[in-house]
Each structure stands twice: as C-alpha cells, then as structure tokens.
Design a protein around this motif. Structure first.
Motif, short mmCIF file in Angstrom:
data_model
loop_
_atom_site.label_atom_id
_atom_site.label_comp_id
_atom_site.label_asym_id
_atom_site.label_seq_id
_atom_site.Cartn_x
_atom_site.Cartn_y
_atom_site.Cartn_z
N VAL A 2 0.63 -1.22 -0.13
CA VAL A 2 0.06 -0.09 -0.05
C VAL A 2 0.86 1.20 -0.06
O VAL A 2 2.03 1.27 0.36
N GLU A 3 0.30 2.35 -0.54
CA GLU A 3 0.97 3.59 -0.62
C GLU A 3 0.01 4.46 0.36
O GLU A 3 -1.23 4.47 0.30
N GLY A 4 0.63 5.33 1.23
CA GLY A 4 -0.02 6.17 2.25
C GLY A 4 0.20 5.66 3.56
O GLY A 4 0.91 4.80 3.67
N GLN A 5 -0.36 6.47 4.55
CA GLN A 5 -0.38 6.24 5.79
C GLN A 5 -1.68 5.68 6.22
O GLN A 5 -2.52 6.23 6.16
N ALA A 6 -1.66 4.94 7.57
CA ALA A 6 -2.83 4.22 8.01
C ALA A 6 -3.49 5.25 8.75
O ALA A 6 -2.63 6.08 9.24
N PRO A 7 -4.78 5.46 8.83
CA PRO A 7 -5.65 4.42 8.43
C PRO A 7 -6.31 4.82 6.99
O PRO A 7 -7.08 4.01 6.55
N LEU A 8 -5.69 5.93 6.21
CA LEU A 8 -6.24 6.32 4.83
C LEU A 8 -5.06 6.04 4.07
O LEU A 8 -4.02 6.69 3.99
N PHE A 9 -5.32 5.40 3.08
CA PHE A 9 -4.24 4.70 2.20
C PHE A 9 -4.48 5.42 0.77
O PHE A 9 -5.86 5.60 0.37
N LYS A 10 -3.58 5.69 0.16
CA LYS A 10 -3.65 6.35 -1.43
C LYS A 10 -3.77 5.41 -2.39
O LYS A 10 -4.71 5.64 -3.26
N LYS A 11 -3.21 4.26 -2.37
CA LYS A 11 -2.98 3.50 -3.29
C LYS A 11 -2.93 1.95 -2.97
O LYS A 11 -2.19 1.80 -1.87
N ILE A 12 -3.46 0.93 -3.58
CA ILE A 12 -3.46 -0.58 -2.98
C ILE A 12 -2.87 -1.21 -4.16
O ILE A 12 -3.62 -1.31 -5.38
N ASN A 13 -1.71 -1.69 -4.08
CA ASN A 13 -1.03 -2.65 -5.23
C ASN A 13 -1.40 -4.11 -4.78
O ASN A 13 -0.28 -4.76 -4.25
N ALA A 14 -2.23 -4.56 -4.84
CA ALA A 14 -2.81 -5.93 -4.85
C ALA A 14 -3.98 -6.54 -5.70
O ALA A 14 -4.37 -5.78 -6.42
N VAL A 15 -4.09 -7.63 -5.61
CA VAL A 15 -5.19 -8.47 -6.40
C VAL A 15 -6.47 -8.12 -5.96
O VAL A 15 -7.17 -8.41 -4.82
N LEU A 16 -7.60 -7.02 -6.69
CA LEU A 16 -8.59 -7.05 -6.24
C LEU A 16 -9.52 -8.15 -6.60
O LEU A 16 -9.58 -8.78 -7.74
N VAL A 17 -10.29 -8.77 -5.71
CA VAL A 17 -11.16 -9.80 -6.13
C VAL A 17 -12.65 -9.30 -6.17
O VAL A 17 -13.48 -9.80 -7.13
N LYS A 18 -13.32 -8.39 -5.46
CA LYS A 18 -14.67 -8.09 -5.46
C LYS A 18 -14.67 -6.39 -4.85
O LYS A 18 -14.10 -5.95 -4.24
N LYS A 19 -15.85 -5.85 -5.55
CA LYS A 19 -16.23 -4.50 -5.26
C LYS A 19 -17.82 -4.67 -4.83
O LYS A 19 -18.60 -5.37 -5.49
N VAL A 20 -18.24 -4.39 -3.59
CA VAL A 20 -19.52 -4.63 -3.11
C VAL A 20 -19.79 -3.00 -2.40
O VAL A 20 -18.96 -2.42 -2.25
N LYS A 21 -21.09 -3.13 -2.20
CA LYS A 21 -21.49 -1.88 -1.66
C LYS A 21 -22.40 -1.81 -0.30
O LYS A 21 -23.20 -2.79 -0.35
N SER A 22 -22.28 -1.22 1.07
CA SER A 22 -23.21 -1.15 1.79
C SER A 22 -24.36 -0.63 1.49
O SER A 22 -24.32 0.47 0.82
N ASN A 23 -25.43 -1.28 2.03
CA ASN A 23 -26.94 -0.22 1.92
C ASN A 23 -26.93 0.63 2.98
O ASN A 23 -26.16 1.00 3.66
N ASN A 24 -28.23 1.17 3.04
CA ASN A 24 -28.31 2.55 3.87
C ASN A 24 -28.28 2.16 5.11
O ASN A 24 -28.34 2.95 6.05
N LYS A 25 -28.41 0.85 5.57
CA LYS A 25 -28.26 0.60 6.87
C LYS A 25 -26.83 0.00 7.13
O LYS A 25 -26.65 -0.40 8.41
#
Length: 154
Positions: free
Chosen positions: A74-97
């Motif tokens: 990763v690039e950036g400083q925890a807990p907010l990172f600027k870039k992730i250099n890894a294998v993306l498996v999935k994108k999901v979204k949390s609902n309004n709850k």
C-alpha cells in the motif's frame, strides 16, 4: 369483535416486522463475508452523561475486497491509504443500513472502504503486517464490523 380484529392485526404486523428485521440482519450468502459499516466522528471519550456515543451511524460505502494485503503493498499512511497494489477480488456496496455481504471462495482477504476523498480506509492490522483481514472458510460466512473512525477522538 372490533378489539379482537385490532389485536389480530397488531400481532400480524408485529410478526411481519420482526421477520423483516431478521431478514435484513441475516446474510443471503452461503460462504463469504457479511457485516456492517458505521461512521464515528467527534469526541467519543467515555462519559456517564452520554454512554452510547461510540455506536456511530450506519453509512453506505463502496468496499473493495482484495487478496490479503500487507503494508508493503500500500501507499499512504494508515488508516487512510492512497493506493493499493494488490489483487482486487470484488467490489460491493453497503446499503443505507450499513449492511454488506459478498460471496467469496476460501481464503484470507483485506477489506477497505472507499472514502469520499478517494482514499481507502482500513484500521485493523495483525501482527504480521496484514491489513483489515477476514478469513473465509468452506461453507461458512464470516462477520466483519467496520468502524470508520478517522474523525473520532478517544
């Protein structure tokens, strides 16, 4: 007779609402990860006057699920990172709850939220340098609670 009808109606409505509440809290997947995303902000120091400050509020966020990510990827400083250099498996979204779920094969994954600034949030780390991991086992659903707290003070 009217009071009996009202009672039957009340019971029917109560049962329907409790079933709906259970349905929303149970994952609709057979194997993978499910959980909640909550936003915490401000002064969350324990206080007898306001004991429930630390619960936060449910938020919608896009979540990125990667094969387990180490700090070297990763690039950036925890807990907010600027870039992730890894294998993306999935994108999901949390609902309004704030509830999310994703079917996943066996393995260890890292979960990041995408913040409005475009940065990637994760605030849990293990002793081996892996970031916000969850282990998925055959036929099981793992629970994950994400608390976005970079604007909170403790």
């Amino acid at each position: 007779m009217i009071s009996i009808q009202k009672l039957v109606f009340f019971i029917a409505v109560t049962l329907a609402l409790s079933c709906a509440a259970q349905k929303n809290s149970q994952p609709a997947i057979n194997q993978g990860v499910y959980g909640t995303v909550r936003w915490l902000e401000g002064n969350l120091m324990p206080s007898p006057d306001e004991p429930n400050l630390g619960k936060g509020k449910a938020v919608q966020r896009q979540l990125l699920i990667y094969k387990a990510v180490n700090f070297s990827s990763v690039e950036g400083q925890a807990p907010l990172f600027k870039k992730i250099n890894a294998v993306l498996v999935k994108k999901v979204k949390s609902n309004n709850k704030g509830i999310f779920s994703s079917e996943l094969p066996d393995g260890v994954y890292s979960v990041f939220t995408v913040e409005p600034t475009g940065e990637f949030f994760a605030n849990n780390f293990d002793g081996n340098g892996f970031i916000n991991t969850v282990k998925v086992e055959q036929g099981k659903v793992s629970e994950m609670k994400i608390e976005i707290n970079y604007k909170a003070a403790y």
